[in-house]
Design a protein around this motif. Sequence first.
Motif, PDB file in Angstrom:
ATOM      1  N   ILE A   1       0.842  -1.209   0.000  1.00 22.59           N
ATOM      2  CA  ILE A   1       0.000   0.000   0.000  1.00 22.59           C
ATOM      3  C   ILE A   1       0.871   1.250   0.000  1.00 22.59           C
ATOM      4  CG2 ILE A   1      -1.629   1.335   1.395  1.00 22.59           C
ATOM      5  CD1 ILE A   1      -2.914  -1.416   2.143  1.00 22.59           C
ATOM      6  N   GLU A   2       1.921   1.263   0.793  1.00 20.84           N
ATOM      7  CA  GLU A   2       2.826   2.419   0.822  1.00 20.84           C
ATOM      8  C   GLU A   2       3.500   2.625  -0.527  1.00 20.84           C
ATOM      9  OE1 GLU A   2       3.339   5.008   2.927  1.00 20.84           O
ATOM     10  OE2 GLU A   2       1.558   4.106   3.814  1.00 20.84           O
ATOM     11  N   GLU A   3       3.970   1.542  -1.134  1.00 15.56           N
ATOM     12  CA  GLU A   3       4.593   1.644  -2.459  1.00 15.56           C
ATOM     13  C   GLU A   3       3.577   2.119  -3.496  1.00 15.56           C
ATOM     14  OE1 GLU A   3       6.808  -1.817  -3.683  1.00 15.56           O
ATOM     15  OE2 GLU A   3       7.741  -1.979  -1.706  1.00 15.56           O
ATOM     16  N   PHE A   4       2.359   1.620  -3.408  1.00 13.93           N
ATOM     17  CA  PHE A   4       1.300   2.019  -4.331  1.00 13.93           C
ATOM     18  C   PHE A   4       1.032   3.515  -4.197  1.00 13.93           C
ATOM     19  CE2 PHE A   4      -3.215   2.407  -5.545  1.00 13.93           C
ATOM     20  CZ  PHE A   4      -3.168   1.842  -6.807  1.00 13.93           C
TER      21      PHE A   4
ATOM     22  N   LEU B   1       2.064   8.185 -10.558  1.00 12.89           N
ATOM     23  CA  LEU B   1       0.707   8.349 -11.064  1.00 12.89           C
ATOM     24  C   LEU B   1      -0.286   8.489  -9.907  1.00 12.89           C
ATOM     25  CD1 LEU B   1      -1.444   8.278 -13.352  1.00 12.89           C
ATOM     26  CD2 LEU B   1      -1.462   5.791 -13.064  1.00 12.89           C
ATOM     27  N   ILE B   2      -0.163   7.629  -8.920  1.00 12.92           N
ATOM     28  CA  ILE B   2      -1.075   7.651  -7.781  1.00 12.92           C
ATOM     29  C   ILE B   2      -0.881   8.935  -6.978  1.00 12.92           C
ATOM     30  CG2 ILE B   2      -1.791   6.451  -5.678  1.00 12.92           C
ATOM     31  CD1 ILE B   2      -2.319   4.945  -8.399  1.00 12.92           C
ATOM     32  N   ARG B   3       0.361   9.336  -6.782  1.00 10.24           N
ATOM     33  CA  ARG B   3       0.629  10.581  -6.045  1.00 10.24           C
ATOM     34  C   ARG B   3       0.021  11.782  -6.751  1.00 10.24           C
ATOM     35  NH1 ARG B   3       6.323  11.027  -3.314  1.00 10.24           N
ATOM     36  NH2 ARG B   3       5.892  13.101  -4.057  1.00 10.24           N
ATOM     37  N   GLN B   4       0.189  11.832  -8.066  1.00  9.78           N
ATOM     38  CA  GLN B   4      -0.372  12.948  -8.833  1.00  9.78           C
ATOM     39  C   GLN B   4      -1.897  12.952  -8.736  1.00  9.78           C
ATOM     40  OE1 GLN B   4       0.762  12.975 -12.965  1.00  9.78           O
ATOM     41  NE2 GLN B   4       0.207  15.111 -13.225  1.00  9.78           N
ATOM     42  N   TYR B   5      -2.498  11.773  -8.863  1.00 10.92           N
ATOM     43  CA  TYR B   5      -3.953  11.653  -8.745  1.00 10.92           C
ATOM     44  C   TYR B   5      -4.423  12.138  -7.368  1.00 10.92           C
ATOM     45  CZ  TYR B   5      -8.415   9.435  -7.753  1.00 10.92           C
ATOM     46  OH  TYR B   5      -9.706   9.207  -7.353  1.00 10.92           O
ATOM     47  N   LEU B   6      -3.761  11.676  -6.312  1.00  7.37           N
ATOM     48  CA  LEU B   6      -4.176  12.054  -4.959  1.00  7.37           C
ATOM     49  C   LEU B   6      -3.987  13.551  -4.709  1.00  7.37           C
ATOM     50  CD1 LEU B   6      -2.811   8.988  -2.948  1.00  7.37           C
ATOM     51  CD2 LEU B   6      -5.212   9.521  -3.489  1.00  7.37           C
ATOM     52  N   LEU B   7      -2.930  14.140  -5.270  1.00  3.95           N
ATOM     53  CA  LEU B   7      -2.711  15.580  -5.122  1.00  3.95           C
ATOM     54  C   LEU B   7      -3.814  16.392  -5.801  1.00  3.95           C
ATOM     55  CD1 LEU B   7       1.161  15.885  -5.582  1.00  3.95           C
ATOM     56  CD2 LEU B   7      -0.159  16.399  -3.510  1.00  3.95           C
ATOM     57  N   ILE B   8      -4.159  15.996  -7.020  1.00  2.00           N
ATOM     58  CA  ILE B   8      -5.209  16.722  -7.736  1.00  2.00           C
ATOM     59  C   ILE B   8      -6.558  16.522  -7.046  1.00  2.00           C
ATOM     60  CG2 ILE B   8      -6.565  16.752  -9.874  1.00  2.00           C
ATOM     61  CD1 ILE B   8      -3.990  16.676 -11.414  1.00  2.00           C
ATOM     62  N   LYS B   9      -6.819  15.307  -6.580  1.00  2.00           N
ATOM     63  CA  LYS B   9      -8.061  15.042  -5.859  1.00  2.00           C
ATOM     64  C   LYS B   9      -8.159  15.925  -4.619  1.00  2.00           C
ATOM     65  CE  LYS B   9     -10.743  11.403  -3.722  1.00  2.00           C
ATOM     66  NZ  LYS B   9     -10.620  10.274  -2.838  1.00  2.00           N
ATOM     67  N   GLU B  10      -7.063  16.018  -3.881  1.00  2.00           N
ATOM     68  CA  GLU B  10      -7.026  16.861  -2.684  1.00  2.00           C
ATOM     69  C   GLU B  10      -7.226  18.332  -3.045  1.00  2.00           C
ATOM     70  OE1 GLU B  10      -3.631  18.090   0.489  1.00  2.00           O
ATOM     71  OE2 GLU B  10      -3.844  15.934   0.099  1.00  2.00           O
TER      72      GLU B  10
ATOM     73  N   GLU C   1      -6.714   6.546 -15.588  1.00  2.00           N
ATOM     74  CA  GLU C   1      -5.451   5.807 -15.563  1.00  2.00           C
ATOM     75  C   GLU C   1      -5.311   4.991 -14.270  1.00  2.00           C
ATOM     76  OE1 GLU C   1      -2.118   8.360 -16.432  1.00  2.00           O
ATOM     77  OE2 GLU C   1      -3.073   9.143 -18.233  1.00  2.00           O
ATOM     78  N   VAL C   2      -5.677   5.588 -13.157  1.00  2.00           N
ATOM     79  CA  VAL C   2      -5.609   4.880 -11.870  1.00  2.00           C
ATOM     80  C   VAL C   2      -6.590   3.713 -11.860  1.00  2.00           C
ATOM     81  CG1 VAL C   2      -6.103   5.096  -9.386  1.00  2.00           C
ATOM     82  CG2 VAL C   2      -4.713   6.828 -10.546  1.00  2.00           C
ATOM     83  N   ASP C   3      -7.794   3.952 -12.376  1.00  2.00           N
ATOM     84  CA  ASP C   3      -8.776   2.866 -12.457  1.00  2.00           C
ATOM     85  C   ASP C   3      -8.241   1.699 -13.286  1.00  2.00           C
ATOM     86  OD1 ASP C   3     -10.590   4.252 -10.891  1.00  2.00           O
ATOM     87  OD2 ASP C   3     -11.843   4.901 -12.566  1.00  2.00           O
ATOM     88  N   ALA C   4      -7.537   2.009 -14.367  1.00  3.81           N
ATOM     89  CA  ALA C   4      -6.957   0.953 -15.212  1.00  3.81           C
ATOM     90  C   ALA C   4      -5.892   0.165 -14.439  1.00  3.81           C
ATOM     91  CB  ALA C   4      -6.362   1.560 -16.485  1.00  3.81           C
ATOM     92  N   VAL C   5      -5.077   0.855 -13.669  1.00 10.32           N
ATOM     93  CA  VAL C   5      -4.052   0.183 -12.856  1.00 10.32           C
ATOM     94  C   VAL C   5      -4.724  -0.722 -11.826  1.00 10.32           C
ATOM     95  CG1 VAL C   5      -2.257   0.559 -11.108  1.00 10.32           C
ATOM     96  CG2 VAL C   5      -2.277   1.942 -13.193  1.00 10.32           C
TER      97      VAL C   5
ATOM     98  N   ARG D   1      -7.141  -8.009 -11.674  1.00  5.19           N
ATOM     99  CA  ARG D   1      -7.057  -9.133 -12.604  1.00  5.19           C
ATOM    100  C   ARG D   1      -5.906 -10.057 -12.224  1.00  5.19           C
ATOM    101  NH1 ARG D   1      -4.678 -11.039 -16.898  1.00  5.19           N
ATOM    102  NH2 ARG D   1      -3.170  -9.378 -17.216  1.00  5.19           N
ATOM    103  N   GLU D   2      -4.757  -9.479 -11.903  1.00  3.44           N
ATOM    104  CA  GLU D   2      -3.596 -10.285 -11.492  1.00  3.44           C
ATOM    105  C   GLU D   2      -3.889 -11.074 -10.221  1.00  3.44           C
ATOM    106  OE1 GLU D   2      -0.571 -10.852 -12.888  1.00  3.44           O
ATOM    107  OE2 GLU D   2      -1.219  -9.763 -14.659  1.00  3.44           O
ATOM    108  N   LEU D   3      -4.531 -10.439  -9.263  1.00  2.00           N
ATOM    109  CA  LEU D   3      -4.878 -11.121  -8.023  1.00  2.00           C
ATOM    110  C   LEU D   3      -5.882 -12.241  -8.270  1.00  2.00           C
ATOM    111  CD1 LEU D   3      -5.112  -8.097  -5.575  1.00  2.00           C
ATOM    112  CD2 LEU D   3      -3.365  -9.898  -5.588  1.00  2.00           C
ATOM    113  N   ASP D   4      -6.850 -11.980  -9.143  1.00  2.00           N
ATOM    114  CA  ASP D   4      -7.830 -13.022  -9.469  1.00  2.00           C
ATOM    115  C   ASP D   4      -7.162 -14.227 -10.117  1.00  2.00           C
ATOM    116  OD1 ASP D   4      -9.886 -11.485  -8.444  1.00  2.00           O
ATOM    117  OD2 ASP D   4     -10.598 -10.786 -10.393  1.00  2.00           O
ATOM    118  N   LEU D   5      -6.179 -13.969 -10.992  1.00  2.00           N
ATOM    119  CA  LEU D   5      -5.468 -15.063 -11.658  1.00  2.00           C
ATOM    120  C   LEU D   5      -4.668 -15.892 -10.649  1.00  2.00           C
ATOM    121  CD1 LEU D   5      -4.117 -13.347 -14.909  1.00  2.00           C
ATOM    122  CD2 LEU D   5      -5.919 -15.080 -14.736  1.00  2.00           C
ATOM    123  N   ARG D   6      -4.129 -15.230  -9.635  1.00  2.00           N
ATOM    124  CA  ARG D   6      -3.330 -15.949  -8.640  1.00  2.00           C
ATOM    125  C   ARG D   6      -4.195 -16.793  -7.709  1.00  2.00           C
ATOM    126  NH1 ARG D   6       1.919 -12.497  -7.218  1.00  2.00           N
ATOM    127  NH2 ARG D   6       2.285 -11.725  -9.301  1.00  2.00           N
ATOM    128  N   GLU D   7      -5.449 -16.410  -7.563  1.00  2.00           N
ATOM    129  CA  GLU D   7      -6.351 -17.181  -6.713  1.00  2.00           C
ATOM    130  C   GLU D   7      -6.745 -18.496  -7.357  1.00  2.00           C
ATOM    131  OE1 GLU D   7      -9.740 -14.847  -5.648  1.00  2.00           O
ATOM    132  OE2 GLU D   7      -8.595 -13.553  -4.337  1.00  2.00           O
TER     133      GLU D   7
END
Length: 107
Positions: free
Chosen positions: A13-16, A21-30, A90-94, A100-106
């Motif tokens: 979560i911290e790395e995410f 991209l996530i930082r920029q999104y969160l800054l603009i959202k704020e 872009e964030v939604d796509a990530v 999808r990756e998590l679902d495949l691993r399950e």
Amino acid sequence: MDKELQAYLDRFIEEFKNDPLIRQYLLIKEEIEGSERIKKMEEDLNQAKKDLALSLGKENYEAKKKTYLSLQKAWDEDPLIVNYGVLKDEVDAVIRELKRELDLREK
């Protein structure tokens, strides 16, 4: 949940959150959430939408429609709103890809 898994998830979560991209999104959202200008635009747009709906079949309908469309155009073209929309997509796509990756691993 065991401690090792929790620690892994916390690091993930911290790395995410630190991804550019996530930082920029969160800054603009704020910035949007704290912007009085954006709040006013949103309030005006919502009021114009209500006024338009209430004017259906009345002689002031065209004037209300013109006002609403003008405010909607200003909202749709506002640079902060446009940037937020692009980043959100872009964030939604990530997030979808992660899911999808998590679902495949399950499986």
